[in-house]
Design a protein around this motif. Structure first.
Motif, PDB file in Angstrom:
ATOM      1  N   GLU A 156       0.875  -1.164   0.000  1.00 46.77           N
ATOM      2  CA  GLU A 156       0.000   0.000   0.000  1.00 46.77           C
ATOM      3  C   GLU A 156       0.915   1.217   0.000  1.00 46.77           C
ATOM      4  O   GLU A 156       2.020   1.165   0.550  1.00 46.77           O
ATOM      5  CB  GLU A 156      -0.864  -0.029   1.258  1.00 46.77           C
ATOM      6  CG  GLU A 156      -2.056   0.896   1.195  1.00 46.77           C
ATOM      7  CD  GLU A 156      -2.964   0.733   2.416  1.00 46.77           C
ATOM      8  OE1 GLU A 156      -3.060   1.686   3.198  1.00 46.77           O
ATOM      9  OE2 GLU A 156      -3.564  -0.346   2.566  1.00 46.77           O
ATOM     10  N   CYS A 157       0.461   2.302  -0.612  1.00 48.28           N
ATOM     11  CA  CYS A 157       1.234   3.545  -0.610  1.00 48.28           C
ATOM     12  C   CYS A 157       1.614   3.907   0.831  1.00 48.28           C
ATOM     13  O   CYS A 157       0.803   3.768   1.746  1.00 48.28           O
ATOM     14  CB  CYS A 157       0.395   4.653  -1.236  1.00 48.28           C
ATOM     15  SG  CYS A 157       1.171   6.279  -1.167  1.00 48.28           S
ATOM     16  N   ALA A 158       2.844   4.373   1.026  1.00 48.36           N
ATOM     17  CA  ALA A 158       3.351   4.652   2.378  1.00 48.36           C
ATOM     18  C   ALA A 158       2.751   5.916   2.986  1.00 48.36           C
ATOM     19  O   ALA A 158       2.939   6.177   4.176  1.00 48.36           O
ATOM     20  CB  ALA A 158       4.871   4.758   2.341  1.00 48.36           C
ATOM     21  N   SER A 159       2.007   6.684   2.198  1.00 50.10           N
ATOM     22  CA  SER A 159       1.349   7.869   2.729  1.00 50.10           C
ATOM     23  C   SER A 159       0.236   7.449   3.696  1.00 50.10           C
ATOM     24  O   SER A 159      -0.416   6.433   3.485  1.00 50.10           O
ATOM     25  CB  SER A 159       0.761   8.684   1.571  1.00 50.10           C
ATOM     26  OG  SER A 159       0.269   9.902   2.044  1.00 50.10           O
ATOM     27  N   ASP A 160       0.052   8.243   4.765  1.00 48.36           N
ATOM     28  CA  ASP A 160      -0.879   7.861   5.832  1.00 48.36           C
ATOM     29  C   ASP A 160      -2.300   7.563   5.372  1.00 48.36           C
ATOM     30  O   ASP A 160      -2.902   6.607   5.804  1.00 48.36           O
ATOM     31  CB  ASP A 160      -0.950   8.969   6.894  1.00 48.36           C
ATOM     32  CG  ASP A 160       0.297   8.965   7.770  1.00 48.36           C
ATOM     33  OD1 ASP A 160       1.001   7.942   7.747  1.00 48.36           O
ATOM     34  OD2 ASP A 160       0.562   9.974   8.434  1.00 48.36           O
ATOM     35  N   ASN A 161      -2.822   8.429   4.523  1.00 51.42           N
ATOM     36  CA  ASN A 161      -4.225   8.271   4.156  1.00 51.42           C
ATOM     37  C   ASN A 161      -4.386   8.029   2.662  1.00 51.42           C
ATOM     38  O   ASN A 161      -5.254   8.607   2.029  1.00 51.42           O
ATOM     39  CB  ASN A 161      -5.043   9.473   4.607  1.00 51.42           C
ATOM     40  CG  ASN A 161      -4.345  10.763   4.260  1.00 51.42           C
ATOM     41  OD1 ASN A 161      -3.438  10.756   3.405  1.00 51.42           O
ATOM     42  ND2 ASN A 161      -4.727  11.858   4.883  1.00 51.42           N
ATOM     43  N   CYS A 162      -3.533   7.198   2.110  1.00 52.01           N
ATOM     44  CA  CYS A 162      -3.639   6.851   0.692  1.00 52.01           C
ATOM     45  C   CYS A 162      -3.753   5.338   0.572  1.00 52.01           C
ATOM     46  O   CYS A 162      -2.835   4.616   0.932  1.00 52.01           O
ATOM     47  CB  CYS A 162      -2.414   7.352  -0.060  1.00 52.01           C
ATOM     48  SG  CYS A 162      -2.467   6.903  -1.799  1.00 52.01           S
ATOM     49  N   PRO A 163      -4.908   4.844   0.121  1.00 50.76           N
ATOM     50  CA  PRO A 163      -5.131   3.399   0.081  1.00 50.76           C
ATOM     51  C   PRO A 163      -4.679   2.727  -1.215  1.00 50.76           C
ATOM     52  O   PRO A 163      -4.941   1.543  -1.416  1.00 50.76           O
ATOM     53  CB  PRO A 163      -6.658   3.323   0.204  1.00 50.76           C
ATOM     54  CG  PRO A 163      -7.135   4.532  -0.519  1.00 50.76           C
ATOM     55  CD  PRO A 163      -6.073   5.600  -0.340  1.00 50.76           C
ATOM     56  N   TRP A 177       5.731   4.934  -2.862  1.00 48.96           N
ATOM     57  CA  TRP A 177       4.581   5.803  -3.137  1.00 48.96           C
ATOM     58  C   TRP A 177       3.762   5.308  -4.314  1.00 48.96           C
ATOM     59  O   TRP A 177       4.290   4.707  -5.236  1.00 48.96           O
ATOM     60  CB  TRP A 177       5.066   7.234  -3.435  1.00 48.96           C
ATOM     61  CG  TRP A 177       6.078   7.699  -2.458  1.00 48.96           C
ATOM     62  CD1 TRP A 177       7.415   7.904  -2.695  1.00 48.96           C
ATOM     63  CD2 TRP A 177       5.870   8.001  -1.075  1.00 48.96           C
ATOM     64  NE1 TRP A 177       8.032   8.310  -1.555  1.00 48.96           N
ATOM     65  CE2 TRP A 177       7.127   8.388  -0.543  1.00 48.96           C
ATOM     66  CE3 TRP A 177       4.747   7.987  -0.246  1.00 48.96           C
ATOM     67  CZ2 TRP A 177       7.269   8.745   0.796  1.00 48.96           C
ATOM     68  CZ3 TRP A 177       4.901   8.336   1.081  1.00 48.96           C
ATOM     69  CH2 TRP A 177       6.153   8.717   1.583  1.00 48.96           C
ATOM     70  N   CYS A 178       2.455   5.681  -4.264  1.00 45.61           N
ATOM     71  CA  CYS A 178       1.599   5.404  -5.412  1.00 45.61           C
ATOM     72  C   CYS A 178       2.174   6.107  -6.619  1.00 45.61           C
ATOM     73  O   CYS A 178       2.371   5.520  -7.671  1.00 45.61           O
ATOM     74  CB  CYS A 178       0.164   5.864  -5.130  1.00 45.61           C
ATOM     75  SG  CYS A 178      -0.011   7.606  -4.703  1.00 45.61           S
ATOM     76  N   ALA A 179       2.482   7.402  -6.433  1.00 45.84           N
ATOM     77  CA  ALA A 179       3.087   8.198  -7.497  1.00 45.84           C
ATOM     78  C   ALA A 179       3.913   9.293  -6.832  1.00 45.84           C
ATOM     79  O   ALA A 179       3.470   9.904  -5.865  1.00 45.84           O
ATOM     80  CB  ALA A 179       2.017   8.811  -8.396  1.00 45.84           C
ATOM     81  N   GLU A 181       4.587  12.174  -7.982  1.00 48.29           N
ATOM     82  CA  GLU A 181       3.950  13.489  -8.165  1.00 48.29           C
ATOM     83  C   GLU A 181       2.787  13.704  -7.211  1.00 48.29           C
ATOM     84  O   GLU A 181       2.318  14.822  -7.033  1.00 48.29           O
ATOM     85  CB  GLU A 181       3.495  13.660  -9.623  1.00 48.29           C
ATOM     86  CG  GLU A 181       2.441  12.669 -10.025  1.00 48.29           C
ATOM     87  CD  GLU A 181       1.924  12.891 -11.444  1.00 48.29           C
ATOM     88  OE1 GLU A 181       2.107  12.004 -12.269  1.00 48.29           O
ATOM     89  OE2 GLU A 181       1.342  13.950 -11.716  1.00 48.29           O
ATOM     90  N   ARG A 182       2.331  12.650  -6.566  1.00 49.10           N
ATOM     91  CA  ARG A 182       1.219  12.784  -5.628  1.00 49.10           C
ATOM     92  C   ARG A 182       1.754  12.660  -4.205  1.00 49.10           C
ATOM     93  O   ARG A 182       2.170  13.638  -3.590  1.00 49.10           O
ATOM     94  CB  ARG A 182       0.161  11.719  -5.923  1.00 49.10           C
ATOM     95  CG  ARG A 182      -1.150  11.958  -5.264  1.00 49.10           C
ATOM     96  CD  ARG A 182      -2.135  10.946  -5.804  1.00 49.10           C
ATOM     97  NE  ARG A 182      -2.696  10.150  -4.747  1.00 49.10           N
ATOM     98  CZ  ARG A 182      -3.891  10.382  -4.245  1.00 49.10           C
ATOM     99  NH1 ARG A 182      -4.605  11.380  -4.676  1.00 49.10           N
ATOM    100  NH2 ARG A 182      -4.376   9.598  -3.309  1.00 49.10           N
ATOM    101  N   CYS A 183       1.854  11.452  -3.682  1.00 47.16           N
ATOM    102  CA  CYS A 183       2.234  11.270  -2.272  1.00 47.16           C
ATOM    103  C   CYS A 183       3.722  11.474  -2.021  1.00 47.16           C
ATOM    104  O   CYS A 183       4.104  11.942  -0.944  1.00 47.16           O
ATOM    105  CB  CYS A 183       1.780   9.900  -1.813  1.00 47.16           C
ATOM    106  SG  CYS A 183      -0.018   9.768  -1.724  1.00 47.16           S
ATOM    107  N   GLY A 184       4.571  11.124  -2.976  1.00 45.28           N
ATOM    108  CA  GLY A 184       6.011  11.269  -2.768  1.00 45.28           C
ATOM    109  C   GLY A 184       6.411  12.710  -2.544  1.00 45.28           C
ATOM    110  O   GLY A 184       7.136  13.041  -1.605  1.00 45.28           O
TER     111      GLY A 184
HETATM  112 ZN   LIG Z   1      -0.310   7.519  -2.361  1.00 49.35          ZN
END
Ligand SMILES: [Zn+2]
Length: 200
Positions: A156-163, A177-179, A181-184
């Motif tokens: 799962e993406c390592a960001s707290d609230n990204c599923p 990260w998912c991406a 440009e987003r969570c990273g």
């Molecule tokens: Zn993410």
């Protein structure tokens, strides 16, 4: 199916879009919408939406038989099962039995049949091409993923609230990260701010 060509553009209902590569077509498919709080992300509203998704690369399964309402419902059930199984594996939990059953039943149908063109250098899918076959191909890919060497790379993406969930196919296996440009980038910005706040 070309494994290297995964990834789709995801649209946020609140605006904005970003490219997300889940690393496998079946996992990309798991991000086409969902139930409950994910219903706002639904992209498969009508039968034709499913046909269009399947027709895009890397699957490139252009339906020669129109998608039925039953197939659309089966696609959503399979999508949920792939999503649930991927999250369970990412959390190192046992897979939900219901998800396993749905994936196995979808895989038990005849899959897409590869067909070499007369020129001998390009390939497509032998007609008739039905959504049920494409779903079987996706389910089989998920089975290979869960039972293969990349199974431990489902995260799962390592960001707290990204599923968002993906399989890390990179050689070093350090994708978080998912991406980017987003969570990273959000994470980098937060880390920078935290550093600035503690700097004298
Ligand atoms: Zn993410």
């Amino acid at each position: 199916m070309r494994a290297k060509a995964t990834g789709r553009v995801l649209h946020d209902p609140k605006g904005g879009s970003f490219r997300f590569d889940a690393g496998a077509v079946c996992l990309d498919f798991a991000h086409t919408g969902g139930e409950g709080r994910y219903a706002v992300f639904e992209t498969l509203h009508e039968e034709v939406d499913l046909g269009e998704w399947l027709a895009q690369p890397p699957l490139g399964a252009v339906m020669t038989v129109p998608v039925t309402a039953r197939e659309l419902a089966a696609a959503k059930a399979l999508r949920q099962a792939i999503w649930d199984a991927a999250h369970a594996r990412a959390a190192q939990s046992p897979l939900p039995a219901e998800a396993v059953g749905i994936i196995n039943r979808a895989a038990a149908e005849a899959p897409l049949i590869p067909e070499l063109a007369a020129d001998g250098t390009t390939a497509g899918w032998a007609p008739p091409v039905r959504a049920t076959q494409a779903l079987s191909t996706l389910a089989r890919e998920m089975i290979e993923l869960l039972s293969g060497p990349l199974s431990e790379r489902i995260r799962e993406c390592a960001s707290d609230n990204c599923p968002l969930v993906f399989v890390d196919t990179s050689r070093p296996g350090a994708r978080r990260w998912c991406a980017m440009e987003r969570c990273g980038n959000r994470h980098k910005l937060r880390a920078l701010r935290a550093r600035q706040a503690t700097d004298p």
